[in-house]
Design a protein around this motif. Structure first.
Motif, PDB file in Angstrom:
ATOM      1  N   LEU A 155     -86.156 -38.430  -3.161  1.00 25.38           N
ATOM      2  CA  LEU A 155     -86.409 -37.743  -4.196  1.00 25.38           C
ATOM      3  C   LEU A 155     -86.734 -36.069  -4.986  1.00 25.38           C
ATOM      4  O   LEU A 155     -85.909 -36.287  -5.855  1.00 25.38           O
ATOM      5  CB  LEU A 155     -88.508 -38.599  -4.887  1.00 25.38           C
ATOM      6  CG  LEU A 155     -88.087 -39.772  -4.735  1.00 25.38           C
ATOM      7  CD1 LEU A 155     -90.270 -40.146  -4.579  1.00 25.38           C
ATOM      8  CD2 LEU A 155     -87.952 -40.055  -6.589  1.00 25.38           C
ATOM      9  N   PHE A 158     -82.521 -36.131  -5.064  1.00 22.76           N
ATOM     10  CA  PHE A 158     -82.115 -36.418  -5.943  1.00 22.76           C
ATOM     11  C   PHE A 158     -82.406 -35.629  -7.276  1.00 22.76           C
ATOM     12  O   PHE A 158     -81.631 -36.198  -8.646  1.00 22.76           O
ATOM     13  CB  PHE A 158     -81.840 -37.673  -5.714  1.00 22.76           C
ATOM     14  CG  PHE A 158     -81.046 -38.580  -5.178  1.00 22.76           C
ATOM     15  CD1 PHE A 158     -79.712 -37.818  -4.185  1.00 22.76           C
ATOM     16  CD2 PHE A 158     -81.493 -39.058  -3.900  1.00 22.76           C
ATOM     17  CE1 PHE A 158     -78.759 -38.470  -3.971  1.00 22.76           C
ATOM     18  CE2 PHE A 158     -80.553 -40.057  -2.936  1.00 22.76           C
ATOM     19  CZ  PHE A 158     -78.853 -39.612  -3.078  1.00 22.76           C
ATOM     20  N   ASN A 159     -83.824 -35.105  -7.643  1.00 25.26           N
ATOM     21  CA  ASN A 159     -84.756 -34.473  -8.402  1.00 25.26           C
ATOM     22  C   ASN A 159     -83.792 -33.440  -9.390  1.00 25.26           C
ATOM     23  O   ASN A 159     -83.249 -32.571  -8.551  1.00 25.26           O
ATOM     24  CB  ASN A 159     -85.303 -33.262  -8.065  1.00 25.26           C
ATOM     25  CG  ASN A 159     -86.164 -33.641  -9.478  1.00 25.26           C
ATOM     26  OD1 ASN A 159     -86.087 -34.370 -10.375  1.00 25.26           O
ATOM     27  ND2 ASN A 159     -86.906 -32.525  -9.356  1.00 25.26           N
ATOM     28  N   SER A 166     -83.942 -40.017  -9.823  1.00 23.32           N
ATOM     29  CA  SER A 166     -83.848 -40.012  -8.340  1.00 23.32           C
ATOM     30  C   SER A 166     -84.266 -41.034  -7.856  1.00 23.32           C
ATOM     31  O   SER A 166     -84.170 -41.357  -6.627  1.00 23.32           O
ATOM     32  CB  SER A 166     -84.891 -38.963  -7.909  1.00 23.32           C
ATOM     33  OG  SER A 166     -85.793 -38.390  -8.319  1.00 23.32           O
ATOM     34  N   THR A 170     -82.150 -42.839  -5.039  1.00 26.00           N
ATOM     35  CA  THR A 170     -82.978 -43.495  -3.596  1.00 26.00           C
ATOM     36  C   THR A 170     -82.621 -44.674  -3.010  1.00 26.00           C
ATOM     37  O   THR A 170     -81.958 -45.354  -2.122  1.00 26.00           O
ATOM     38  CB  THR A 170     -84.491 -43.221  -3.891  1.00 26.00           C
ATOM     39  OG1 THR A 170     -84.536 -41.697  -4.211  1.00 26.00           O
ATOM     40  CG2 THR A 170     -85.771 -43.473  -2.554  1.00 26.00           C
TER      41      THR A 170
END
Length: 398
Positions: A155, A158-159, A166, A170
């Motif tokens: 999280l 990928f934020n 995100s 995941t």
């Protein structure tokens, strides 16, 4: 080792939705009851529906073929779930796709436990059955911790990386990992060759030998599953709401605690069962500890105390779960292990995996209070049923 890794991966892919629950709630504006449907019944009901057929299939075609198909199907479910975050909007539009994806994952994972139990029970020495089973299921409890750790790391990673949420990224990352494992790992699974068709008369005759002991052993095991699943589904939400942490931080903290506490408790439960050192009174004491420890976690005044108490609650829940599982498995005749475990896991899915998470918001609008009430109810049922099971007549599986 391959079976342990498979169960770890399966549990990670199942429990990651509990770790992602705060992010899903925020991004898709899901209510607590909608969130409970995604985390619990969407997976659990499909899992339960597929389990009887999956257990029968293990007895008919062999474990390895079933395991390969299992990984492929549950990975497809992860991909479909991830698609719910890509242009699906919020709530009403994203929810059906999430529920569909979770259902497909449930169908895919249905065969894993019956296949693995058949392999373990067919190869382990009688004195080591408890250790063998709880090493496998302990890998699953380790997968719970890994699910939270992975969610926390991914999280955060990928934020803000473009148009994909995100949490969707995941799920796709976990799906890609499954494909790699499928290509590399399942070739090391041996044994579990097809057997003759299951004689349902054998299963029926076994159930008639000591119905009270079998029934109470199953009920006790189901109670411990409700405890574990209720905790897994809602502890991230409790941390985020009570201690104002971010979803990523909550997932990381729970993962750090859970990767140690849950497997240690679960494997200890199996070892204690094999050794015979933990009598009925000790078993009841461990189960009963789950309720006050959960309450202490819910009302903890600060984050460090909450995490310490949570670790103790997870150890106690793990020991109780290991004992409940081994108690049931020792009673099942070798001829019907796949089918009997398919039926047993159907109950686990309906009562524990589906019911545990769903019961929490039904018992209270306050998630923390609902979690404490759920664990208290399940603890009392598990302890009382376990006491009755241990006082029953010994069943000899033939």
């Amino acid at each position: 080792m391959t079976l342990l890794l498979l169960n770890m991966a399966a549990t990670t892919d199942r429990i990651v939705f509990a770790a992602l629950a705060p992010a899903l709630s925020e991004a898709l504006r899901l209510s607590d009851r909608q969130l409970a449907l995604v985390v619990g019944p969407a997976f659990g009901i499909a899992y339960a529906a597929a389990l009887p057929f999956a257990g029968w299939l293990v007895d008919r075609v062999g474990a390895r073929r079933v395991l390969v198909g299992s990984v492929l199907v549950w990975t497809l479910g992860l991909v479909i779930s991830a698609l719910a975050g890509m242009g699906a909007g919020t709530g009403a539009r994203a929810l059906p796709l999430l529920l569909l994806g979770r259902s497909i994952t449930g169908v895919g994972q249905a065969a894993l436990t019956p296949a693995a139990f058949a392999l373990i029970l067919g190869n382990a020495a009688p004195a080591h059955v408890g250790r063998g089973l709880t090493l496998f299921t302990g890998a699953g409890t380790l997968g719970r911790g890994i699910a939270f750790l992975a969610a926390g790391v991914l999280l955060g990673a990928f934020n803000g990386l473009g148009g994909m949420p995100s949490w969707s990224a995941t799920l796709l990352t976990l799906a890609a990992g499954n494909i790699v494992f499928l290509l590399v790992g399942t070739r090391f699974v041996h044994g579990g060759v097809p057997s003759k068709p299951v004689a349902w008369s054998i299963l029926a005759r076994w159930l008639r030998t000591a119905p009270l002991r079998i029934g109470t052993a199953v009920i006790s095991a189901l109670g411990t599953v409700v405890i574990a699943q209720g905790l897994s589904a809602w502890i991230a939400v409790v941390l985020v709401r009570a201690h104002m942490t971010t979803p990523a931080k909550a997932a990381l903290l729970i993962g750090a605690v859970g990767t140690i506490a849950s497997p240690v408790g679960h494997v200890a439960g199996g070892a204690l069962t094999d050794s015979g050192r933990l009598g009925t009174g000790g078993i009841m004491a461990v189960m009963l500890l789950c309720a006050p420890l959960t309450w202490a976690f819910v009302v903890a005044p600060n984050l460090p105390i909450a995490l310490v108490v949570l670790s103790l609650a997870l150890v106690a829940a793990g020991i109780a779960g290991g004992i409940g599982l081994v108690r049931v498995q020792r009673l099942i005749p070798p001829e019907v292990r796949g089918t009997a475990n398919g039926l047993f896991m159907t109950l686990v899915a309906l009562v524990g995996i589906s019911g545990g998470p769903l019961l929490v918001p039904l018992l209270s609008a306050d998630v923390g209070l609902g979690l404490a009430a759920t664990v208290l109810l399940a603890t009392l049922i598990a302890a009382l049923a376990g006491l009755l099971a241990d006082r029953g007549t010994v069943v000899v599986a033939r």
